[in-house]
Design a protein around this motif. Structure first.
Motif, mmCIF file in Angstrom:
data_model
loop_
_atom_site.group_PDB
_atom_site.id
_atom_site.type_symbol
_atom_site.label_atom_id
_atom_site.label_comp_id
_atom_site.label_asym_id
_atom_site.label_seq_id
_atom_site.Cartn_x
_atom_site.Cartn_y
_atom_site.Cartn_z
ATOM 1 N N THR A 17 65.864 -45.052 -67.787
ATOM 2 C CA THR A 17 66.228 -45.290 -69.184
ATOM 3 C C THR A 17 67.029 -44.101 -69.724
ATOM 4 O OG1 THR A 17 64.114 -46.451 -69.390
ATOM 5 C CG2 THR A 17 65.249 -45.879 -71.450
ATOM 6 N N ILE A 18 66.564 -42.909 -69.450
ATOM 7 C CA ILE A 18 67.198 -41.703 -69.984
ATOM 8 C C ILE A 18 68.540 -41.446 -69.281
ATOM 9 C CG2 ILE A 18 66.934 -39.176 -70.142
ATOM 10 C CD1 ILE A 18 63.898 -39.797 -70.761
ATOM 11 N N VAL A 19 68.575 -41.617 -67.977
ATOM 12 C CA VAL A 19 69.822 -41.390 -67.234
ATOM 13 C C VAL A 19 70.892 -42.378 -67.705
ATOM 14 C CG1 VAL A 19 70.898 -41.597 -64.949
ATOM 15 C CG2 VAL A 19 68.772 -40.325 -65.201
ATOM 16 N N ARG A 20 70.516 -43.655 -67.855
ATOM 17 C CA ARG A 20 71.503 -44.664 -68.312
ATOM 18 C C ARG A 20 72.062 -44.293 -69.677
ATOM 19 N NH1 ARG A 20 68.697 -50.119 -66.256
ATOM 20 N NH2 ARG A 20 69.395 -49.949 -64.101
ATOM 21 N N HIS A 21 71.186 -43.829 -70.558
ATOM 22 C CA HIS A 21 71.628 -43.438 -71.902
ATOM 23 C C HIS A 21 72.605 -42.262 -71.826
ATOM 24 C CE1 HIS A 21 71.549 -42.435 -76.142
ATOM 25 N NE2 HIS A 21 71.348 -41.183 -75.781
ATOM 26 N N LEU A 22 72.289 -41.280 -71.006
ATOM 27 C CA LEU A 22 73.153 -40.093 -70.917
ATOM 28 C C LEU A 22 74.524 -40.449 -70.344
ATOM 29 C CD1 LEU A 22 70.517 -37.428 -69.771
ATOM 30 C CD2 LEU A 22 71.625 -37.589 -72.015
ATOM 31 N N ILE A 23 74.546 -41.350 -69.375
ATOM 32 C CA ILE A 23 75.840 -41.752 -68.789
ATOM 33 C C ILE A 23 76.692 -42.497 -69.814
ATOM 34 C CG2 ILE A 23 76.936 -43.211 -67.045
ATOM 35 C CD1 ILE A 23 74.437 -42.651 -65.334
ATOM 36 N N LYS A 24 76.008 -43.334 -70.615
ATOM 37 C CA LYS A 24 76.748 -44.082 -71.645
ATOM 38 C C LYS A 24 77.285 -43.143 -72.729
ATOM 39 C CE LYS A 24 74.259 -47.309 -73.418
ATOM 40 N NZ LYS A 24 73.441 -48.391 -73.807
ATOM 41 N N THR A 25 76.508 -42.100 -73.023
ATOM 42 C CA THR A 25 76.859 -41.196 -74.121
ATOM 43 C C THR A 25 77.935 -40.186 -73.733
ATOM 44 O OG1 THR A 25 74.572 -41.397 -74.851
ATOM 45 C CG2 THR A 25 75.855 -39.612 -75.843
ATOM 46 N N THR A 171 63.506 -42.792 -78.988
ATOM 47 C CA THR A 171 64.688 -42.294 -79.717
ATOM 48 C C THR A 171 64.703 -40.767 -79.736
ATOM 49 O OG1 THR A 171 64.454 -44.239 -81.085
ATOM 50 C CG2 THR A 171 65.970 -42.569 -81.886
ATOM 51 N N THR A 172 63.556 -40.170 -79.991
ATOM 52 C CA THR A 172 63.450 -38.704 -80.006
ATOM 53 C C THR A 172 63.765 -38.134 -78.623
ATOM 54 O OG1 THR A 172 61.665 -38.981 -81.591
ATOM 55 C CG2 THR A 172 61.883 -36.791 -80.610
ATOM 56 N N ALA A 173 63.207 -38.758 -77.604
ATOM 57 C CA ALA A 173 63.414 -38.248 -76.239
ATOM 58 C C ALA A 173 64.891 -38.316 -75.853
ATOM 59 C CB ALA A 173 62.569 -39.046 -75.252
ATOM 60 N N LEU A 174 65.571 -39.386 -76.245
ATOM 61 C CA LEU A 174 66.997 -39.522 -75.891
ATOM 62 C C LEU A 174 67.828 -38.443 -76.576
ATOM 63 C CD1 LEU A 174 67.459 -43.426 -75.975
ATOM 64 C CD2 LEU A 174 67.085 -41.960 -73.987
ATOM 65 N N LYS A 175 67.502 -38.168 -77.834
ATOM 66 C CA LYS A 175 68.222 -37.108 -78.572
ATOM 67 C C LYS A 175 67.982 -35.758 -77.911
ATOM 68 C CE LYS A 175 70.561 -39.092 -81.614
ATOM 69 N NZ LYS A 175 71.869 -39.214 -81.055
ATOM 70 N N GLU A 176 66.724 -35.501 -77.546
ATOM 71 C CA GLU A 176 66.394 -34.220 -76.906
ATOM 72 C C GLU A 176 67.115 -34.079 -75.564
ATOM 73 O OE1 GLU A 176 62.019 -33.527 -78.945
ATOM 74 O OE2 GLU A 176 62.141 -33.832 -76.775
ATOM 75 N N ALA A 177 67.187 -35.184 -74.841
ATOM 76 C CA ALA A 177 67.876 -35.152 -73.540
ATOM 77 C C ALA A 177 69.357 -34.825 -73.754
ATOM 78 C CB ALA A 177 67.724 -36.499 -72.838
ATOM 79 N N GLU A 178 69.969 -35.460 -74.743
ATOM 80 C CA GLU A 178 71.390 -35.183 -75.039
ATOM 81 C C GLU A 178 71.585 -33.699 -75.316
ATOM 82 O OE1 GLU A 178 73.003 -37.436 -78.321
ATOM 83 O OE2 GLU A 178 72.211 -39.309 -77.514
ATOM 84 N N LYS A 189 83.387 -28.477 -73.369
ATOM 85 C CA LYS A 189 83.581 -29.736 -72.647
ATOM 86 C C LYS A 189 82.684 -30.840 -73.203
ATOM 87 C CE LYS A 189 84.598 -27.516 -68.278
ATOM 88 N NZ LYS A 189 83.993 -27.107 -67.029
ATOM 89 N N SER A 190 81.841 -30.502 -74.206
ATOM 90 C CA SER A 190 80.822 -31.441 -74.635
ATOM 91 C C SER A 190 81.336 -32.452 -75.647
ATOM 92 C CB SER A 190 79.650 -30.678 -75.236
ATOM 93 O OG SER A 190 79.203 -29.755 -74.313
ATOM 94 N N LYS A 191 82.045 -33.433 -75.141
ATOM 95 C CA LYS A 191 82.547 -34.476 -76.035
ATOM 96 C C LYS A 191 81.776 -35.754 -75.757
ATOM 97 C CE LYS A 191 86.867 -35.175 -75.538
ATOM 98 N NZ LYS A 191 88.270 -35.368 -75.446
ATOM 99 N N THR A 192 81.225 -36.401 -76.806
ATOM 100 C CA THR A 192 80.543 -37.666 -76.563
ATOM 101 C C THR A 192 81.571 -38.781 -76.617
ATOM 102 O OG1 THR A 192 80.110 -38.050 -78.868
ATOM 103 C CG2 THR A 192 78.419 -36.872 -77.661
ATOM 104 N N LYS A 193 81.266 -39.901 -75.979
ATOM 105 C CA LYS A 193 82.196 -41.029 -75.986
ATOM 106 C C LYS A 193 82.449 -41.489 -77.407
ATOM 107 C CE LYS A 193 81.835 -43.126 -71.501
ATOM 108 N NZ LYS A 193 81.108 -44.065 -70.680
ATOM 109 N N SER A 194 81.369 -41.572 -78.228
ATOM 110 C CA SER A 194 81.537 -42.095 -79.580
ATOM 111 C C SER A 194 82.447 -41.173 -80.402
ATOM 112 C CB SER A 194 80.180 -42.275 -80.250
ATOM 113 O OG SER A 194 79.452 -41.077 -80.160
ATOM 114 N N LYS A 195 82.281 -39.854 -80.173
ATOM 115 C CA LYS A 195 83.114 -38.919 -80.935
ATOM 116 C C LYS A 195 84.571 -39.039 -80.522
ATOM 117 C CE LYS A 195 79.836 -35.355 -82.140
ATOM 118 N NZ LYS A 195 79.110 -34.261 -81.505
ATOM 119 N N SER A 196 84.802 -39.192 -79.192
ATOM 120 C CA SER A 196 86.180 -39.196 -78.729
ATOM 121 C C SER A 196 86.917 -40.463 -79.186
ATOM 122 C CB SER A 196 86.238 -39.062 -77.211
ATOM 123 O OG SER A 196 85.512 -40.098 -76.625
#
Ligand code: ADP
Ligand code: 5GP
Length: 198
Positions: A17-25, A171-178, A189-196
């Motif tokens: 769950t966390i890895v998928r979220h990080l790849i998407k982000t 939700t908290t865990a995903l934010k912390e992982a990011e 280099k830290s650009k998120t997809k949504s920001k770009s």
């Protein structure tokens, strides 16, 4: 040379769950697709979730030293990180994210001590871990039993890694992982997809 983000935990703690979220982000992350001899689950795809192969094929690749690390996670079920995955992702100029068991995580860290961030995902309790694994409905009773047995042992490894991430509220865990990823990868280099996209 890129960096390595290793996500590790007992089965059911929330790695996928966390890895998928990080790849998407983060489009600067590439997922290391592991080789495995376990059966493919219904929604999994060969070449996306895993490279599914027979035990013979796996052993042949092991003899040819194709693995950065490998482990017989469950009896006669082998999992391993192919060296070619590391090369493929670095050629794409991305950092690598791994989903591996605790021994694999230690081995990757040993190979790349300065470039690796190893994060241990900790469930709120062992009972909650088992509930999640049961509710995921991907395993039969025998497979659940194997996973429950191993998870007890794996929970003891948490202190061996760079960071511990408690996966209680998702939700908290995903934010912390990011944040952990961003802190480790150079901020420039830290650009998120949504920001770009904006
Ligand atoms: P792993 O890859 O470590 O085996 P998964 O990511 O498959 O774990 O998660 C196991 C199950 O728990 C999945 O059904 C997932 O949707 C669920 N899950 C993950 N994180 C949470 C959470 N914080 N709260 C509740 N359920 C969760
Ligand atoms: P699953 O069968 O639930 O997908 O994975 C079982 C366990 O094997 C999980 O702990 C997962 O992280 C681990 N695993 C997956 N790929 C690899 C790998 O390449 N190497 C190692 N050592 N473990 C892996």
């Amino acid at each position: 040379m890129g960096k390595l983000i290793v996500i590790t935990a007992p089965s059911g703690a929330g790695k996928t769950t966390i890895v998928r979220h990080l790849i998407k982000t983060f489009d600067f992350l590439g997922f290391s697709i592991s080789a495995t001899t376990r059966e493919k689950r219904k929604h999994e795809e060969h070449g996306k979730d895993y490279y599914f192969m027979s035990v013979d094929e796996f052993k042949k690749m092991r003899r040819r030293r194709k693995f950065l690390e490998w482990e017989e996670v469950y009896e006669n079920q082998f999992y391993g990180t192919l060296k070619s995955e590391v090369e493929r992702i670095w050629e794409e100029e991305k950092h690598i994210i791994f989903d591996v068991d605790v021994k694999g995580a230690k081995d990757i860290k040993k190979s790349y001590p300065d470039e690796t961030l190893a994060i241990f995902i900790k469930p709120p309790s062992i009972e909650e871990l088992w509930n999640r694994l049961r509710n995921r409905k991907t395993e039969d009773e025998a497979s659940l039993k194997k996973r429950f047995k191993r998870s007890k042992r794996e929970m003891k490894y948490e202190k061996k890694f760079d960071k511990i991430l408690v996966n209680d509220d998702l939700t908290t865990a995903l934010k912390e992982a990011e944040q952990m990823v961003l802190d480790f990868i150079q901020p420039k280099k830290s650009k998120t997809k949504s920001k770009s996209k904006k």
